[in-house]
Design a protein around this motif. Structure first.
Motif, PDB file in Angstrom:
ATOM      1  N   GLU A 116       0.810  -1.220   0.000  1.00 56.82           N
ATOM      2  CA  GLU A 116       0.000   0.000   0.000  1.00 56.82           C
ATOM      3  C   GLU A 116       0.842   1.269   0.000  1.00 56.82           C
ATOM      4  O   GLU A 116       0.469   2.278  -0.578  1.00 56.82           O
ATOM      5  N   LYS A 135       0.719  -1.280  -5.627  1.00 59.65           N
ATOM      6  CA  LYS A 135       0.025  -1.547  -4.362  1.00 59.65           C
ATOM      7  C   LYS A 135      -0.419  -3.004  -4.290  1.00 59.65           C
ATOM      8  O   LYS A 135      -0.494  -3.604  -3.214  1.00 59.65           O
ATOM      9  N   ASP A 136      -0.725  -3.570  -5.469  1.00 60.94           N
ATOM     10  CA  ASP A 136      -1.111  -4.973  -5.547  1.00 60.94           C
ATOM     11  C   ASP A 136      -0.122  -5.722  -6.435  1.00 60.94           C
ATOM     12  O   ASP A 136       0.713  -5.126  -7.111  1.00 60.94           O
ATOM     13  N   THR A 154       4.728  -3.033   3.232  1.00 61.53           N
ATOM     14  CA  THR A 154       5.228  -2.701   1.898  1.00 61.53           C
ATOM     15  C   THR A 154       6.670  -3.184   1.846  1.00 61.53           C
ATOM     16  O   THR A 154       7.515  -2.732   2.625  1.00 61.53           O
TER      17      THR A 154
END
Length: 672
Positions: free
Chosen positions: A607, A630-631, A647
């Protein structure tokens, strides 16, 4: 305006061809109809090649092609064809190679005589009027008297043209080393000009890919001498007359060894690549001069070359008001009037003296000293000096706006636009200016909407809402590279997917030599008399080396072993040539460094990836390809990388990743 003469070029869109549409020469464009006419009339071809911003092309036009006497000889004895080398680089390659084989040199304007079927037999570059008339008559007489001998010579020359691109295949080594690169740089460095930068002697070309490679090499080999040479070159170019001290942007080359006097044409491709080069150097050094060059060069591109569609135009001419450099040079009186009370400072800052004197009483603005040293010499605070200089530049810009601008070549080329996207993205990475990213994405949307066809192929040229000429390998190579760069900067997966799609299109639609190098033209397009493969890096790196640079990185991200093996096959074939002509293989040598030294895929997933991503972009990491988001997305290397509430950064080599870390410094430590 009434014109006494109008020829077939009036129906073309190229600004260069339209410049010649009212010559008394019966010019025709390069197309099937013209070539058929030559065969039917059994008349030799006179193929004249140039580009709109070319100074000596203008000179030869004024001296010869606008002259009724010269035009009559040309029209009587030849089918005269005008070619814009930027629109038809495939045609230019063949006849440039032919002239270089015949004479040992080349350049533009290029004038080549050929048999009706296109086989060349004589040629040269610029001819003064009297020598041109003599040449026309001699060639005509030779065809009348010695047709068989000319046929025989043309056949031998054609054989030579086809053999030029034959590079023997070599076994791919299990492990590449830097030995060939070290040897090449050692030989190359003997020709470094360590006083003024660049290569010894004159003329001097910026050659951005040369200095980008040398920066890379200096980092990998910890070679301080090479690094110092590159940084000296960047400084001297930025201080020279080749750089527009008032409006930003670089001219194509300098006619002398001190980067003083260019021919003043300003090309999109030079400025695109120089953005990347100065951005790379800024990431390493944080030198304010480099930042200024980047900002002013983007300003020049945006102000002078940006179309409302998002497309970028090709070039500004060298001439205005019928005079070379008129737009850019100043008299001492003009400088004095603009500088006012600051004249003594400005006179010394911009070399309004014997060094800056050009032709007559005109001066080319150029610098000789760093701002800190200059301010100290004149007992000024640095900020005070910068205020004086900026005030003068603003006044000079307003004054220059009243002059007639140089001619604009307003066609847009896919390859040149794509390399500008990369330049803007490198500038964004170095300086963090979001406007540069916006410009790059806007330009890419133009290319995707206008130049990408439904079948996945590309157009080469665009003007006035119309796309023309099927794309060449250079278009696919630079477009692939630009899309990959956009992905690395934005982590928007659609850019990477499109980049891979173009790679696959090239693999399916461009034939390869035995060494795995791609031919310049799509195999579906009409063949010319010789099939050419562009390999040598020049002012623009070769289409093959640019494509291979992207292919290697995309191969790593997608786990495409076929891509990686092809790049290694090409390197194996070319490696023996590095030492023969180092400057002509700079992009290839950079690829070899990536293959022989550790090369990292860095994945940032989670994220909060944005801050970490930005920190990586600001580093000079030529041996790294970035991916993430983010993904996880659908890219193979990212599969399974996302962890809840974290992260993470993964440093990988050939898909094998070390343990994830959470800070950039930790990741950099893993790369040492």
């Amino acid at each position: 305006m009434q014109n006494e003469h109008t020829n077939d070029l009036i129906n073309e869109s190229s600004p260069y061809l339209l410049q010649h549409a009212h010559n008394p020469v019966d010019w025709k464009p390069w197309n099937d109809e013209t070539l058929k006419l030559a065969e039917e009339q059994n008349k030799p071809l006179l193929i004249s090649i140039g580009y709109s911003a070319c100074h000596w092309c203008h000179v030869m036009e004024h001296e010869s092609f606008e002259n009724e006497e010269v035009a009559k000889i040309m029209n009587d004895h030849f089918i005269c064809i005008k070619v814009d080398r930027e629109e038809r680089p495939d045609v230019d390659q063949i006849y440039m190679d032919a002239v270089q084989l015949m004479t040992g040199q080349g350049g533009w304007p290029l004038n080549c005589f050929a048999l009706p079927d296109g086989r060349p037999f004589f040629g040269g570059t610029y001819f003064p009027k009297d020598r041109w008339i003599e040449t026309l008559k001699r060639v005509h007489q030779a065809i009348k008297d010695d047709k068989e001998k000319i046929e025989e010579y043309a056949n031998k020359l054609l054989s030579g043209l086809n053999q030029m691109d034959e590079i023997p295949i070599r076994a791919t080594p299990a492990q590449f080393t830097d030995e060939a690169v070290d040897s090449a740089v050692s030989r190359w460095s003997k020709r470094f000009d360590n006083e003024y930068g660049g290569a010894e002697g004159a003329p001097k070309f910026p050659l951005p890919n040369n200095y980008s490679f040398l920066l890379h090499y200096a980092l990998e080999s910890n070679d301080n001498d090479v690094s110092k040479h590159v940084l000296l070159t960047l400084k001297k170019m930025a201080f020279g007359g080749i750089y527009d001290q008032i409006g930003g942007g670089f001219s194509r080359y300098s006619t002398d060894k001190i980067w003083k006097a260019p021919h003043f044409e300003k090309m999109l491709y030079d400025n695109a690549q120089l953005l990347s080069l100065y951005a790379e150097a800024y990431k390493q050094t944080q030198t304010p001069l480099y930042k200024s060059v980047i900002e002013e060069t983007v300003g020049f591109i945006e102000t002078e070359l940006l179309d409302e569609s998002g497309a970028l135009y090709s070039a500004l001419d060298a001439d205005s008001e019928g005079e070379e450099g008129r737009y850019y040079v100043w008299t001492k009186e003009e400088v004095k009037a603009m500088a006012g009370d600051d004249f003594e400072v400005i006179q010394n800052y911009y070399q309004i003296n014997s060094i800056g004197r050009w032709e007559g009483n005109k001066y080319i603005l150029m610098r000789s000293s760093d701002d800190d040293l200059f301010a100290k010499k004149f007992d000024l605070e640095k900020e005070e000096l910068l205020d004086i200089v900026e005030k003068f530049k603003a006044t000079a810009k307003k004054e220059r706006a009243n002059r007639i601008k140089p001619g604009l070549d307003d066609k847009s080329l896919t390859s040149w636009n794509a390399m500008t996207i990369k330049g803007l993205l490198d500038a964004y990475s170095a300086l963090g200016n979001e406007h540069y990213l916006n410009l790059a994405e806007r330009n890419m949307q133009f290319l995707l909407n206008q130049q990408l066809k439904p079948d996945g192929s590309l157009w080469h040229s665009y003007k006035n809402g119309s796309s023309t000429i099927n794309g060449y390998l250079e278009d696919y190579a630079h477009m692939t590279q630009a899309l990959l760069s956009l992905y690395q900067v934005t982590f928007k997966e659609q850019y990477l997917v499109q980049s891979k799609a173009l790679c696959d299109f090239v693999l399916d639609n461009f034939d390869q030599t035995q060494a795995g190098l791609f031919y310049f033209k799509n195999k579906r397009d009409k063949a010319l008399i010789a099939q050419k493969s562009e390999v040598n890096d020049n002012v623009i790196p070769s289409s093959n080396s640019v494509f291979s640079t992207a292919l290697y990185r995309i191969g790593l991200l997608f786990g495409e072993v076929e891509y990686l093996n092809l790049v290694k096959k090409q390197l194996a074939a070319l490696e023996p040539q590095f030492n023969q002509y180092p400057a002509g293989y700079s992009q290839w040598m950079s690829i070899l460094l990536n293959v022989s030294e550790p090369f990292y895929e860095v994945a940032i997933v989670g994220e909060d990836c944005e801050q970490l991503h930005t920190a990586f972009l600001q580093r000079y990491l030529p041996n790294t390809v970035l991916c993430g988001g983010k993904d996880e997305g659908s890219i193979p290397i990212l599969a399974g990388r996302k962890k809840a509430n974290k992260t993470l950064i993964y440093v990988c080599e050939n898909g094998a990743c070390q343990l994830p870390v959470e800070t950039v410094d930790e990741a950099i430590d893993q790369m040492r």
